[in-house]
Scaffold this active site. Sequence first.
Site, PDB file in Angstrom:
ATOM      1  N   ASP A 154      -9.344  -4.811  -4.971  1.00  0.00           N
ATOM      2  CA  ASP A 154      -8.554  -4.035  -4.017  1.00  0.00           C
ATOM      3  C   ASP A 154      -9.099  -4.477  -2.644  1.00  0.00           C
ATOM      4  O   ASP A 154      -9.669  -5.577  -2.544  1.00  0.00           O
ATOM      5  CB  ASP A 154      -8.715  -2.516  -4.259  1.00  0.00           C
ATOM      6  CG  ASP A 154      -7.685  -1.673  -3.499  1.00  0.00           C
ATOM      7  OD1 ASP A 154      -6.546  -1.575  -3.954  1.00  0.00           O
ATOM      8  OD2 ASP A 154      -8.005  -1.138  -2.422  1.00  0.00           O
ATOM      9  N   LYS A 197      -9.722   4.191 -10.594  1.00  0.00           N
ATOM     10  CA  LYS A 197     -10.003   3.446  -9.359  1.00  0.00           C
ATOM     11  C   LYS A 197     -11.483   3.604  -9.050  1.00  0.00           C
ATOM     12  O   LYS A 197     -12.109   4.582  -9.478  1.00  0.00           O
ATOM     13  CB  LYS A 197      -9.191   4.043  -8.202  1.00  0.00           C
ATOM     14  CG  LYS A 197      -9.012   3.102  -7.033  1.00  0.00           C
ATOM     15  CD  LYS A 197      -7.822   2.178  -7.251  1.00  0.00           C
ATOM     16  CE  LYS A 197      -7.732   1.097  -6.202  1.00  0.00           C
ATOM     17  NZ  LYS A 197      -6.467   0.343  -6.344  1.00  0.00           N
TER      18      LYS A 197
HETATM   19  P1  NDP Z   1      -7.658  -7.316   1.398  1.00  0.00           P
HETATM   20  O1  NDP Z   1      -9.044  -6.865   1.536  1.00  0.00           O
HETATM   21  O2  NDP Z   1      -7.377  -8.662   0.841  1.00  0.00           O
HETATM   22  O3  NDP Z   1      -6.887  -7.216   2.792  1.00  0.00           O
HETATM   23  C1  NDP Z   1      -6.785  -6.018   3.462  1.00  0.00           C
HETATM   24  C2  NDP Z   1      -6.068  -6.247   4.774  1.00  0.00           C
HETATM   25  O4  NDP Z   1      -5.773  -4.985   5.362  1.00  0.00           O
HETATM   26  C3  NDP Z   1      -6.906  -6.998   5.785  1.00  0.00           C
HETATM   27  O5  NDP Z   1      -6.072  -7.730   6.642  1.00  0.00           O
HETATM   28  C4  NDP Z   1      -7.613  -5.855   6.514  1.00  0.00           C
HETATM   29  O6  NDP Z   1      -8.042  -6.196   7.818  1.00  0.00           O
HETATM   30  C5  NDP Z   1      -6.523  -4.809   6.568  1.00  0.00           C
HETATM   31  N1  NDP Z   1      -7.130  -3.470   6.576  1.00  0.00           N
HETATM   32  C6  NDP Z   1      -7.937  -2.937   5.633  1.00  0.00           C
HETATM   33  N2  NDP Z   1      -8.345  -1.703   5.983  1.00  0.00           N
HETATM   34  C7  NDP Z   1      -7.784  -1.467   7.173  1.00  0.00           C
HETATM   35  C8  NDP Z   1      -7.815  -0.365   8.043  1.00  0.00           C
HETATM   36  N3  NDP Z   1      -8.525   0.745   7.757  1.00  0.00           N
HETATM   37  N4  NDP Z   1      -7.090  -0.449   9.203  1.00  0.00           N
HETATM   38  C9  NDP Z   1      -6.384  -1.564   9.485  1.00  0.00           C
HETATM   39  N5  NDP Z   1      -6.321  -2.647   8.690  1.00  0.00           N
HETATM   40  C10 NDP Z   1      -7.006  -2.597   7.553  1.00  0.00           C
HETATM   41  O7  NDP Z   1      -6.938  -6.197   0.522  1.00  0.00           O
HETATM   42  P2  NDP Z   1      -5.581  -6.265  -0.319  1.00  0.00           P
HETATM   43  O8  NDP Z   1      -4.611  -7.175   0.342  1.00  0.00           O
HETATM   44  O9  NDP Z   1      -5.934  -6.496  -1.723  1.00  0.00           O
HETATM   45  O10 NDP Z   1      -5.081  -4.759  -0.207  1.00  0.00           O
HETATM   46  C11 NDP Z   1      -4.193  -4.314   0.813  1.00  0.00           C
HETATM   47  C12 NDP Z   1      -3.510  -3.044   0.369  1.00  0.00           C
HETATM   48  O11 NDP Z   1      -2.763  -3.290  -0.831  1.00  0.00           O
HETATM   49  C13 NDP Z   1      -4.431  -1.871   0.017  1.00  0.00           C
HETATM   50  O12 NDP Z   1      -3.792  -0.671   0.349  1.00  0.00           O
HETATM   51  C14 NDP Z   1      -4.554  -1.966  -1.502  1.00  0.00           C
HETATM   52  O13 NDP Z   1      -4.887  -0.733  -2.080  1.00  0.00           O
HETATM   53  C15 NDP Z   1      -3.127  -2.364  -1.855  1.00  0.00           C
HETATM   54  N6  NDP Z   1      -2.940  -3.015  -3.148  1.00  0.00           N
HETATM   55  C16 NDP Z   1      -3.660  -4.104  -3.509  1.00  0.00           C
HETATM   56  C17 NDP Z   1      -3.407  -4.724  -4.719  1.00  0.00           C
HETATM   57  C18 NDP Z   1      -4.097  -5.974  -5.129  1.00  0.00           C
HETATM   58  O14 NDP Z   1      -3.769  -6.499  -6.188  1.00  0.00           O
HETATM   59  N7  NDP Z   1      -5.031  -6.498  -4.353  1.00  0.00           N
HETATM   60  C19 NDP Z   1      -2.425  -4.183  -5.658  1.00  0.00           C
HETATM   61  C20 NDP Z   1      -1.668  -3.075  -5.146  1.00  0.00           C
HETATM   62  C21 NDP Z   1      -1.942  -2.514  -3.939  1.00  0.00           C
HETATM   63  P3  NDP Z   1      -9.609  -6.566   8.065  1.00  0.00           P
HETATM   64  O15 NDP Z   1      -9.808  -7.876   7.404  1.00  0.00           O
HETATM   65  O16 NDP Z   1      -9.740  -6.583   9.525  1.00  0.00           O
HETATM   66  O17 NDP Z   1     -10.387  -5.453   7.413  1.00  0.00           O
HETATM   67  O1  2IT Z   2      -3.790  -0.788  -6.309  1.00  0.00           O
HETATM   68  C1  2IT Z   2      -3.691  -1.591  -7.253  1.00  0.00           C
HETATM   69  O2  2IT Z   2      -2.780  -1.541  -8.080  1.00  0.00           O
HETATM   70  C2  2IT Z   2      -4.703  -2.647  -7.359  1.00  0.00           C
HETATM   71  N1  2IT Z   2      -5.593  -2.747  -6.520  1.00  0.00           N
HETATM   72  C3  2IT Z   2      -4.690  -3.599  -8.532  1.00  0.00           C
HETATM   73  C4  2IT Z   2      -5.341  -2.966  -9.724  1.00  0.00           C
HETATM   74  C5  2IT Z   2      -5.536  -3.879 -10.911  1.00  0.00           C
HETATM   75  O3  2IT Z   2      -6.107  -3.369 -11.880  1.00  0.00           O
HETATM   76  O4  2IT Z   2      -5.134  -5.033 -10.899  1.00  0.00           O
END
Ligand code: NDP
Ligand code: 2IT
Length: 445
Positions: free
Chosen positions: A166, A126
């Site tokens: 992420d 990561k």
């Molecule tokens: P994005 O940046 O697309 O969206 C994040 C969302 O979460 C936004 O709505 C953001 O609000 C909110 N957020 C982020 N940080 C905070 C915080 N500290 N407090 C409150 N709200 C918060 O990210 P993703 O959708 O990609 O990721 C969301 C979660 O999913 C994370 O935990 C990530 O690790 C996990 N994840 C992502 C994957 C992926 O493929 N993208 C795969 C597996 C897990 P704001 O816009 O106001 O910051």
């Molecule tokens: O937390 C996760 O699994 C991710 N942000 C996606 C990682 C990836 O390599 O697609």
Amino acid sequence: MSSPTNDLMKSLIKRNPHEPEFLQAVQEVLESLEPLMERHPEFIDAGILVRLVEPERQIIFRVPWLDDRGEVKVNRGFRVEFSSALGPYKGGLRFHPSVNLSIIKFLGFEQIFKNSLTGLPIGGGKGGSDFDPKGKSDEEIMRFCQSFMTELYRHIGADTDVPAGDIGVGGREIGYLFGQYKRIVNRFEGVLTGKGLSWGGSLGRIEATGFGLVYFLEEMLKTAGETLAGKRVVVSGSGNVAIYAAQKVKELGGQVIAMSDSNGYIVDEAGIDLDTIKLLKEVQRKRCKEYLSLHKHAKYYDGCSHIWNVPCDIALPCATQNEIDEQAAKTLVANGCIAVAEGANMPSTPQAVKVFLENQVLFGPGKAANAGGVAVSALEMSQNSMRYSWSFEEVDAKLRDIMVNIHKKAYQAAHDYGYTGNLVVGANISGFLKVAEAMYSQGIV
Ligand code: NDP
Ligand code: 2IT
């Protein structure tokens, strides 16, 4: 009490005293693995756990860049290459002001087991930066990404380490990062996933984490004779994972009534209009609050953490770590919530998880439930190696198979070790076993 896992935890706390998120993630895994270690003392003798909690490599670097006023800015960049037992390091990059070594290490540690659960040949890693993309111009984002990659490029490669998105890193950032990598190394290779469709990306990657989460949720519900039809669902966040989880819930007959961002949450009893959320978040990069200007009947509340007070049947935390604490978990239970599936990484505190398990709430831990994103990333790597691409339907069918299979493996492992229905124990044991066997075969490295 002295036991190999207790001793390991103690030494870990001593060596990493300022890394609470990392220690939290490790503690959960070590506790889950206790029954397995009793059956497999050879893993203790081979020092599998002692080695696994120490990243193979940690890189911390300076990221200097110029803002639009010509002022010099400096951020901190990270890449933690945790385990290459099963394949090249694989895992996303997070750009958020809260990023520090503890957060990147917890995410990297979780990623090892998540990636193992997918059944695909990927190790765990990561990275990210404390850079805040909010309020920055496209040009600032580009200059930052180019500077970040100017150091990162020497540590990654299609067969070495393959980053992705992420929080705060989506298609725009992956584009700028890829462009700079290609320029430096003079090679067009699948070094990042989440790429644009015309330059090596996979159909279905944008949807993968959210869709996969809901495929996993369906399997959880089946074990209780339930389906999504007619269920009230609360989804936290409004980013990549949240949007496509909400879309799939809707497709399968559920009703998403609340979503959030870090400022607050919206409740729309008529069902959240996802076209509006996509427009606000994916195109305009605006705040959730703006939803009200198009949907006057909806309600907006300041402060994101109270979203769990909205009564629901199913909760899908899709924002960030530790967003559901013990109190929020108790409220969910009191309001009749029957299932929680984690789209985010570690969104429930250990106390919250305990509340869910003690109250027979179906609980899908992130490392199993949100593995769809990295699974399709690995499928993107396969397509890049073949110089070929699959249709959306082909990728989606593979994703669904992978999620069904992860649920089956986790459910079975929990049952085999006397914890029927506990997917935390099941996912940790099942994910760990494959890594441990690979490490055992590969000797002390
Ligand atoms: P994005 O940046 O697309 O969206 C994040 C969302 O979460 C936004 O709505 C953001 O609000 C909110 N957020 C982020 N940080 C905070 C915080 N500290 N407090 C409150 N709200 C918060 O990210 P993703 O959708 O990609 O990721 C969301 C979660 O999913 C994370 O935990 C990530 O690790 C996990 N994840 C992502 C994957 C992926 O493929 N993208 C795969 C597996 C897990 P704001 O816009 O106001 O910051
Ligand atoms: O937390 C996760 O699994 C991710 N942000 C996606 C990682 C990836 O390599 O697609």
